[in-house]
Design an enzyme around this catalytic site. Sequence first.
Site, PDB file in Angstrom:
ATOM      1  N   LYS A  60      -3.848  44.671  56.867  1.00  0.00           N
ATOM      2  CA  LYS A  60      -4.686  45.532  56.021  1.00  0.00           C
ATOM      3  C   LYS A  60      -4.435  45.181  54.559  1.00  0.00           C
ATOM      4  O   LYS A  60      -3.357  45.449  54.032  1.00  0.00           O
ATOM      5  CB  LYS A  60      -4.342  47.014  56.223  1.00  0.00           C
ATOM      6  CG  LYS A  60      -5.335  47.911  55.484  1.00  0.00           C
ATOM      7  CD  LYS A  60      -4.816  49.303  55.246  1.00  0.00           C
ATOM      8  CE  LYS A  60      -4.077  49.448  53.943  1.00  0.00           C
ATOM      9  NZ  LYS A  60      -4.885  49.202  52.737  1.00  0.00           N
ATOM     10  N   GLU A  75       9.009  45.235  51.272  1.00  0.00           N
ATOM     11  CA  GLU A  75       9.160  44.644  49.934  1.00  0.00           C
ATOM     12  C   GLU A  75       8.585  45.654  48.961  1.00  0.00           C
ATOM     13  O   GLU A  75       7.369  45.831  48.896  1.00  0.00           O
ATOM     14  CB  GLU A  75       8.345  43.350  49.844  1.00  0.00           C
ATOM     15  CG  GLU A  75       9.045  42.127  50.337  1.00  0.00           C
ATOM     16  CD  GLU A  75      10.268  41.804  49.531  1.00  0.00           C
ATOM     17  OE1 GLU A  75      10.271  41.974  48.300  1.00  0.00           O
ATOM     18  OE2 GLU A  75      11.258  41.400  50.148  1.00  0.00           O
ATOM     19  N   CYS A 110       6.321  42.905  40.455  1.00  0.00           N
ATOM     20  CA  CYS A 110       7.534  43.610  40.901  1.00  0.00           C
ATOM     21  C   CYS A 110       8.806  43.050  40.293  1.00  0.00           C
ATOM     22  O   CYS A 110       9.793  43.764  40.139  1.00  0.00           O
ATOM     23  CB  CYS A 110       7.604  43.610  42.422  1.00  0.00           C
ATOM     24  SG  CYS A 110       7.220  42.003  43.117  1.00  0.00           S
ATOM     25  N   GLU A 147       9.891  52.468  37.775  1.00  0.00           N
ATOM     26  CA  GLU A 147       8.945  51.360  37.665  1.00  0.00           C
ATOM     27  C   GLU A 147       7.643  51.837  36.988  1.00  0.00           C
ATOM     28  O   GLU A 147       7.011  52.776  37.456  1.00  0.00           O
ATOM     29  CB  GLU A 147       8.623  50.820  39.061  1.00  0.00           C
ATOM     30  CG  GLU A 147       7.718  49.616  39.042  1.00  0.00           C
ATOM     31  CD  GLU A 147       7.405  49.100  40.449  1.00  0.00           C
ATOM     32  OE1 GLU A 147       7.046  49.903  41.320  1.00  0.00           O
ATOM     33  OE2 GLU A 147       7.535  47.885  40.666  1.00  0.00           O
TER      34      GLU A 147
HETATM   35  P1  NAD Z   1       0.914  50.905  47.335  1.00  0.00           P
HETATM   36  O1  NAD Z   1       2.175  51.323  47.979  1.00  0.00           O
HETATM   37  O2  NAD Z   1       0.067  51.921  46.703  1.00  0.00           O
HETATM   38  O3  NAD Z   1      -0.021  50.159  48.388  1.00  0.00           O
HETATM   39  C1  NAD Z   1       0.465  49.039  49.122  1.00  0.00           C
HETATM   40  C2  NAD Z   1      -0.242  49.017  50.445  1.00  0.00           C
HETATM   41  O4  NAD Z   1       0.232  50.127  51.220  1.00  0.00           O
HETATM   42  C3  NAD Z   1      -1.755  49.187  50.326  1.00  0.00           C
HETATM   43  O5  NAD Z   1      -2.406  48.337  51.227  1.00  0.00           O
HETATM   44  C4  NAD Z   1      -1.939  50.655  50.702  1.00  0.00           C
HETATM   45  O6  NAD Z   1      -3.213  50.924  51.216  1.00  0.00           O
HETATM   46  C5  NAD Z   1      -0.870  50.823  51.749  1.00  0.00           C
HETATM   47  N1  NAD Z   1      -0.480  52.207  52.026  1.00  0.00           N
HETATM   48  C6  NAD Z   1      -0.524  53.264  51.187  1.00  0.00           C
HETATM   49  N2  NAD Z   1      -0.123  54.372  51.836  1.00  0.00           N
HETATM   50  C7  NAD Z   1       0.177  54.009  53.106  1.00  0.00           C
HETATM   51  C8  NAD Z   1       0.633  54.717  54.255  1.00  0.00           C
HETATM   52  N3  NAD Z   1       0.843  56.032  54.248  1.00  0.00           N
HETATM   53  N4  NAD Z   1       0.846  54.012  55.382  1.00  0.00           N
HETATM   54  C9  NAD Z   1       0.647  52.690  55.433  1.00  0.00           C
HETATM   55  N5  NAD Z   1       0.190  51.972  54.377  1.00  0.00           N
HETATM   56  C10 NAD Z   1      -0.042  52.621  53.222  1.00  0.00           C
HETATM   57  O7  NAD Z   1       1.319  49.742  46.352  1.00  0.00           O
HETATM   58  P2  NAD Z   1       0.354  48.983  45.360  1.00  0.00           P
HETATM   59  O8  NAD Z   1       0.037  49.985  44.309  1.00  0.00           O
HETATM   60  O9  NAD Z   1      -0.741  48.311  46.087  1.00  0.00           O
HETATM   61  O10 NAD Z   1       1.306  47.843  44.809  1.00  0.00           O
HETATM   62  C11 NAD Z   1       2.201  48.098  43.808  1.00  0.00           C
HETATM   63  C12 NAD Z   1       3.587  48.281  44.355  1.00  0.00           C
HETATM   64  O11 NAD Z   1       3.929  47.177  45.183  1.00  0.00           O
HETATM   65  C13 NAD Z   1       4.599  48.310  43.247  1.00  0.00           C
HETATM   66  O12 NAD Z   1       5.579  49.268  43.495  1.00  0.00           O
HETATM   67  C14 NAD Z   1       5.178  46.904  43.300  1.00  0.00           C
HETATM   68  O13 NAD Z   1       6.442  46.782  42.721  1.00  0.00           O
HETATM   69  C15 NAD Z   1       5.167  46.629  44.752  1.00  0.00           C
HETATM   70  N6  NAD Z   1       5.207  45.189  44.991  1.00  0.00           N
HETATM   71  C16 NAD Z   1       6.371  44.633  45.421  1.00  0.00           C
HETATM   72  C17 NAD Z   1       6.454  43.264  45.629  1.00  0.00           C
HETATM   73  C18 NAD Z   1       7.732  42.639  46.122  1.00  0.00           C
HETATM   74  O14 NAD Z   1       7.715  41.465  46.452  1.00  0.00           O
HETATM   75  N7  NAD Z   1       8.828  43.363  46.186  1.00  0.00           N
HETATM   76  C19 NAD Z   1       5.352  42.457  45.389  1.00  0.00           C
HETATM   77  C20 NAD Z   1       4.182  43.056  44.945  1.00  0.00           C
HETATM   78  C21 NAD Z   1       4.126  44.426  44.747  1.00  0.00           C
END
Ligand code: NAD
Length: 504
Positions: free
Chosen positions: A197, A271, A305, A403
């Site tokens: 997804k 991650e 991140c 963050e």
């Molecule tokens: P997010 O957590 O809002 O969304 C990430 C994914 O999770 C999306 O596809 C979202 O639809 C899904 N999601 C949301 N709620 C969910 C649930 N209840 N169950 C299952 N899936 C769910 O994150 P974002 O805003 O898309 O990305 C930003 C975050 O990602 C930041 O915190 C960033 O640091 C982190 N990030 C980490 C890395 C890494 O390598 N550590 C890389 C990129 C981004």
Amino acid sequence: MTLGAKLTATTRDDTTLLPQPTVAATRAVGHVIAGIAEPAGEMLLDILDPCSGVIIAQVARGTAVDVDRAVAAARAALPTWRALTPNDRAKVLSAVADVVEAHLEELAILESRNVGKPISLAHAELPGVPEIFRFMGGAARALQAPAAHEYVAGYLSMILREPHGVIGAITPWNYPLLTASWKIATALAMGNTMVLKPSELTPLTTLKFMELVGDILPAGVLNVVTGTGPEVGAAITNHPGIDMVSLTGSISSGQRVMTDAARTLKPVHLELGGKAPVVVFADADLSAVAKMVRVGGFVNSGQECGASTRVLCDASTSEELTRLLIEQVGEIIVGTPEEGDQIEMGPLVSEAHLSRVAGMVDRARAEGANIAVGGYRPDRPGWFYSPTLVLDSPRGSEITTQEVFGPVVTLETFTDESDAVALANSTSYGLAASVWTRDIGRAVRLTSALDFGTVWVNTHLVLAYEMPWVGFGSSGHGRECSTLSLEDFSRTKHVMIAADRSET
Ligand code: NAD
């Protein structure tokens, strides 16, 4: 991947299911299940251009029923895919790499349009997609394990390394196709199949990828269901037919996934976010630090991140480093991808995220922080926020420990080495950090003392696919890249054979 990665030569393909990236969308795109690009149906999500707020595409808003169908397709494809030799799977992954490489420019334009990032950044990150497919295909042919041996006399022990089965992958919006490719390449190389997804904000390059690999991947090996986290993401995590879930996202999504996965006791691979400190000692090259922060703190509008968001410096260097940072941050050129190659930073991904970032800076200001550069929304369309440098925030304040995931860098001071370590470690995140010093002994001590999954010395935000990308603490624990990630996406089975009973 390095931030200075060069654009790879590409060709253009005019046959596309997706709207062309330079025009507003008129067509909606559906899920890709069992090798079929489905019609989008009636329930749709709007995909917006962050530079203007204009709708550029629509995608299907999936439900648990779509996840059921995708899981069934992935389960049906699993026996044949896992039975291939690693070499045969590597040939498929290599063909995926080739077709992606041939369409890099098209993918870069689409990624730049959907995330609002400068085209130069999309050019730099997307060659990582074919690279990870080639790396994982080859690496899965050279796995390591304890040697097969009679550790008990008369009984031969050996390790079988097997796929988990069907992997559920949930990806974020900041590097949409790159983060998806890390999971896809690794899982598929190990013989798993997948239901993925993408982020509901930025699914376009993942869907374009599916179109490109449609004739290469066997039907059902990789299925994409678009939709929201609470609907499609939760359905994936809760599904009994999914054997492991890998999420890149925020802490709160990670907590939800871990809680939901507990019901079926499936392994999770997380991650999550970061709050990388940049620990600058008095003997460091301050000009190099400031130049790095201009890139490392503001690349992808700080939606990174591993971003160098938290500069911690020896108090004796504070004045000079402040001057250099003000100069560098103040010069960052902000704009849309269409404004040209000189653009260093675009908008934030969404209006909601812009409000969140602005709210954090406003609260820091209200607490008495000195906003030395930026701290405002420029008067222009789109979800832009100015590159921002925050000084004089109290230790432990929200802006220095949580963050922001936006174009905001803070500067704090420390008194000595142990104070520097304590300050750097005073956040629950543990993804990445950097140390800046010419003293090799100090560098060695710091790399050991800092609680972060990557510690750079005199550099920041340079990734090598041969090395793991992994966090500690609130940053999660799932390893991406490197042969260690292949371990996370597979399971070990101990087989013991009683040699003296082989004929009974
Ligand atoms: P997010 O957590 O809002 O969304 C990430 C994914 O999770 C999306 O596809 C979202 O639809 C899904 N999601 C949301 N709620 C969910 C649930 N209840 N169950 C299952 N899936 C769910 O994150 P974002 O805003 O898309 O990305 C930003 C975050 O990602 C930041 O915190 C960033 O640091 C982190 N990030 C980490 C890395 C890494 O390598 N550590 C890389 C990129 C981004």
